[in-house]
Design a protein around this motif. Sequence first.
Motif, PDB file in Angstrom:
ATOM      1  N   GLU A 264       0.840  -1.192   0.000  1.00  0.00           N
ATOM      2  CA  GLU A 264       0.000   0.000   0.000  1.00  0.00           C
ATOM      3  C   GLU A 264       0.876   1.242   0.000  1.00  0.00           C
ATOM      4  O   GLU A 264       2.073   1.183   0.279  1.00  0.00           O
ATOM      5  N   LYS A 265       0.280   2.364  -0.343  1.00  0.00           N
ATOM      6  CA  LYS A 265       0.974   3.655  -0.304  1.00  0.00           C
ATOM      7  C   LYS A 265       0.022   4.687   0.285  1.00  0.00           C
ATOM      8  O   LYS A 265      -1.193   4.595   0.122  1.00  0.00           O
ATOM      9  N   ARG A 266       0.603   5.666   0.988  1.00  0.00           N
ATOM     10  CA  ARG A 266      -0.229   6.713   1.567  1.00  0.00           C
ATOM     11  C   ARG A 266       0.592   7.985   1.712  1.00  0.00           C
ATOM     12  O   ARG A 266       1.826   7.952   1.759  1.00  0.00           O
ATOM     13  N   GLU A 267      -0.095   9.092   1.769  1.00  0.00           N
ATOM     14  CA  GLU A 267       0.563  10.371   1.979  1.00  0.00           C
ATOM     15  C   GLU A 267       1.092  10.452   3.408  1.00  0.00           C
ATOM     16  O   GLU A 267       0.502   9.881   4.337  1.00  0.00           O
ATOM     17  N   SER A 268       2.209  11.153   3.573  1.00  0.00           N
ATOM     18  CA  SER A 268       2.701  11.424   4.914  1.00  0.00           C
ATOM     19  C   SER A 268       1.948  12.621   5.487  1.00  0.00           C
ATOM     20  O   SER A 268       1.796  13.644   4.813  1.00  0.00           O
ATOM     21  N   LYS A 269       1.464  12.496   6.717  1.00  0.00           N
ATOM     22  CA  LYS A 269       0.705  13.576   7.334  1.00  0.00           C
ATOM     23  C   LYS A 269       1.601  14.725   7.785  1.00  0.00           C
ATOM     24  O   LYS A 269       1.142  15.871   7.891  1.00  0.00           O
ATOM     25  N   SER A 270       2.868  14.418   8.063  1.00  0.00           N
ATOM     26  CA  SER A 270       3.747  15.446   8.627  1.00  0.00           C
ATOM     27  C   SER A 270       4.845  15.907   7.660  1.00  0.00           C
ATOM     28  O   SER A 270       5.511  16.900   7.924  1.00  0.00           O
ATOM     29  N   ARG A 271       5.023  15.191   6.540  1.00  0.00           N
ATOM     30  CA  ARG A 271       6.120  15.518   5.629  1.00  0.00           C
ATOM     31  C   ARG A 271       5.556  15.634   4.214  1.00  0.00           C
ATOM     32  O   ARG A 271       5.419  14.639   3.495  1.00  0.00           O
ATOM     33  N   PRO A 272       5.234  16.849   3.766  1.00  0.00           N
ATOM     34  CA  PRO A 272       4.571  17.034   2.460  1.00  0.00           C
ATOM     35  C   PRO A 272       5.441  16.652   1.264  1.00  0.00           C
ATOM     36  O   PRO A 272       4.916  16.412   0.179  1.00  0.00           O
ATOM     37  N   ASN A 273       6.766  16.584   1.435  1.00  0.00           N
ATOM     38  CA  ASN A 273       7.656  16.236   0.329  1.00  0.00           C
ATOM     39  C   ASN A 273       7.813  14.726   0.138  1.00  0.00           C
ATOM     40  O   ASN A 273       8.478  14.292  -0.799  1.00  0.00           O
ATOM     41  N   GLU A 274       7.216  13.943   1.048  1.00  0.00           N
ATOM     42  CA  GLU A 274       7.410  12.495   0.993  1.00  0.00           C
ATOM     43  C   GLU A 274       6.094  11.760   1.190  1.00  0.00           C
ATOM     44  O   GLU A 274       5.132  12.304   1.718  1.00  0.00           O
ATOM     45  N   GLY A 275       6.099  10.498   0.729  1.00  0.00           N
ATOM     46  CA  GLY A 275       4.987   9.602   0.988  1.00  0.00           C
ATOM     47  C   GLY A 275       5.503   8.339   1.647  1.00  0.00           C
ATOM     48  O   GLY A 275       6.719   8.130   1.766  1.00  0.00           O
ATOM     49  N   ILE A 276       4.592   7.486   2.071  1.00  0.00           N
ATOM     50  CA  ILE A 276       4.967   6.268   2.789  1.00  0.00           C
ATOM     51  C   ILE A 276       4.533   5.051   1.971  1.00  0.00           C
ATOM     52  O   ILE A 276       3.380   4.957   1.533  1.00  0.00           O
ATOM     53  N   LEU A 277       5.461   4.119   1.764  1.00  0.00           N
ATOM     54  CA  LEU A 277       5.176   2.852   1.108  1.00  0.00           C
ATOM     55  C   LEU A 277       5.245   1.730   2.134  1.00  0.00           C
ATOM     56  O   LEU A 277       6.144   1.700   2.967  1.00  0.00           O
ATOM     57  N   ARG A 296       7.976  -3.788   5.665  1.00  0.00           N
ATOM     58  CA  ARG A 296       8.547  -2.565   6.226  1.00  0.00           C
ATOM     59  C   ARG A 296       7.865  -1.348   5.628  1.00  0.00           C
ATOM     60  O   ARG A 296       7.239  -1.416   4.567  1.00  0.00           O
ATOM     61  N   ASN A 297       8.002  -0.235   6.332  1.00  0.00           N
ATOM     62  CA  ASN A 297       7.473   1.042   5.874  1.00  0.00           C
ATOM     63  C   ASN A 297       8.630   1.934   5.457  1.00  0.00           C
ATOM     64  O   ASN A 297       9.624   2.073   6.190  1.00  0.00           O
ATOM     65  N   LEU A 298       8.505   2.528   4.265  1.00  0.00           N
ATOM     66  CA  LEU A 298       9.552   3.366   3.702  1.00  0.00           C
ATOM     67  C   LEU A 298       9.031   4.777   3.473  1.00  0.00           C
ATOM     68  O   LEU A 298       7.921   4.956   2.949  1.00  0.00           O
ATOM     69  N   LEU A 299       9.829   5.745   3.840  1.00  0.00           N
ATOM     70  CA  LEU A 299       9.536   7.139   3.540  1.00  0.00           C
ATOM     71  C   LEU A 299      10.234   7.469   2.222  1.00  0.00           C
ATOM     72  O   LEU A 299      11.461   7.329   2.111  1.00  0.00           O
ATOM     73  N   VAL A 300       9.471   7.895   1.198  1.00  0.00           N
ATOM     74  CA  VAL A 300       9.996   8.029  -0.156  1.00  0.00           C
ATOM     75  C   VAL A 300       9.729   9.429  -0.692  1.00  0.00           C
ATOM     76  O   VAL A 300       8.627   9.979  -0.524  1.00  0.00           O
ATOM     77  N   TYR A 301      10.736  10.009  -1.375  1.00  0.00           N
ATOM     78  CA  TYR A 301      10.584  11.344  -1.959  1.00  0.00           C
ATOM     79  C   TYR A 301       9.499  11.361  -3.038  1.00  0.00           C
ATOM     80  O   TYR A 301       9.339  10.406  -3.797  1.00  0.00           O
ATOM     81  N   LYS A 302       8.794  12.485  -3.116  1.00  0.00           N
ATOM     82  CA  LYS A 302       7.897  12.742  -4.239  1.00  0.00           C
ATOM     83  C   LYS A 302       8.692  13.358  -5.388  1.00  0.00           C
ATOM     84  O   LYS A 302       9.729  13.997  -5.175  1.00  0.00           O
ATOM     85  N   ARG A 303       8.186  13.166  -6.595  1.00  0.00           N
ATOM     86  CA  ARG A 303       8.932  13.581  -7.787  1.00  0.00           C
ATOM     87  C   ARG A 303       9.221  15.084  -7.811  1.00  0.00           C
ATOM     88  O   ARG A 303      10.320  15.511  -8.168  1.00  0.00           O
ATOM     89  N   ASN A 304       8.267  15.905  -7.455  1.00  0.00           N
ATOM     90  CA  ASN A 304       8.432  17.360  -7.554  1.00  0.00           C
ATOM     91  C   ASN A 304       8.877  18.004  -6.252  1.00  0.00           C
ATOM     92  O   ASN A 304       8.827  19.225  -6.108  1.00  0.00           O
ATOM     93  N   ALA A 305       9.324  17.197  -5.308  1.00  0.00           N
ATOM     94  CA  ALA A 305       9.790  17.729  -4.021  1.00  0.00           C
ATOM     95  C   ALA A 305      11.186  18.338  -4.184  1.00  0.00           C
ATOM     96  O   ALA A 305      11.856  18.166  -5.202  1.00  0.00           O
ATOM     97  N   ASP A 306      11.603  19.052  -3.151  1.00  0.00           N
ATOM     98  CA  ASP A 306      12.958  19.613  -3.119  1.00  0.00           C
ATOM     99  C   ASP A 306      13.912  18.499  -2.686  1.00  0.00           C
ATOM    100  O   ASP A 306      14.248  18.360  -1.518  1.00  0.00           O
TER     101      ASP A 306
END
Length: 314
Positions: A264-277, A296-306
Amino acid sequence: VTHQDNLDDAFETLNSAMIHYDAHYSAPTTWKKPLMVSTVTLQRIIGMASKTFAKRRAIRSMQEIAMTAPVFGGDTLYAETDVLGVAAGADPACGLGEVVSRGVKPDRRVVGRVAYAVEVSRRGRHPDTLGQPTGLKRAPDARFAHHRQLADGALVEQFGFFFEDCGPGETFVHYSRRTFHRDEAIEHAYRSLDVTPQYHDERWIREHQDGRYRVAETWLISAATALSTRTFGRVVANLGWYDITLPNPVFAGDTVHAESTILEKRESKSRPNEGILNVETRAYNQHGELVVAYKRNLLVYKRNADTPYPKAGY
């Protein structure tokens, strides 16, 4: 590269030039500190080019190995290659490329240059593809591209998916495989202060384990996780493992490969530049037996993030 790399290479090759490991000797020299062994730079330049030339069969000759600037422990090196020409070669299964690879520091200073001839398998003639159906096609999806093209035409290696590239239910087989060796089974047990005899006690292993050195479970998990990093290379942080199973032991000489499924994938509530896989990874030995599985849960960068990639030249 680190000074430990310097020491290891010097001592393992019996290199007795004090400039590489004696800080007291090096202090009054031009360099002021231990100089990196030149062949460490050579090894890194060629090694870092191996993803682009992963279908190479052999390096056939080297016309020049030039060290153009000093390298010290703590320096960061990048590699880049120009293809000067290609030829058919004598073997119908391969072609020959004339290339120049360079080692470059972040400030664009060239520290080494290697001109060499590399033998590269033709499409469909590499051992990994022999016997495969001829109708197989490359994945058209841009997220699988090995390289991206810059405005000047240069091709930059890339790997790893951004958060948007990942979809629940997708499964990926990771490459390369990983073979475990006797010496590392012992070394990693020692480094972990693990006194359990099945990892390093030769007499115990001979008497109770048929002489087979077992790979520590923690090292197996480490290696299986690392095998997935070319797919999940945009990870900001690994948030932890759970539901870990280790159904079959791994011994020195075993080769494992890893596969991962995105659950599954979901948006991070506290980190707008990343999502959680949420990802499940499984590793199998050469007999097809499952040796480790975990989620495991991974914090992953979004494409248009800094992200740090363009700033670092990736």
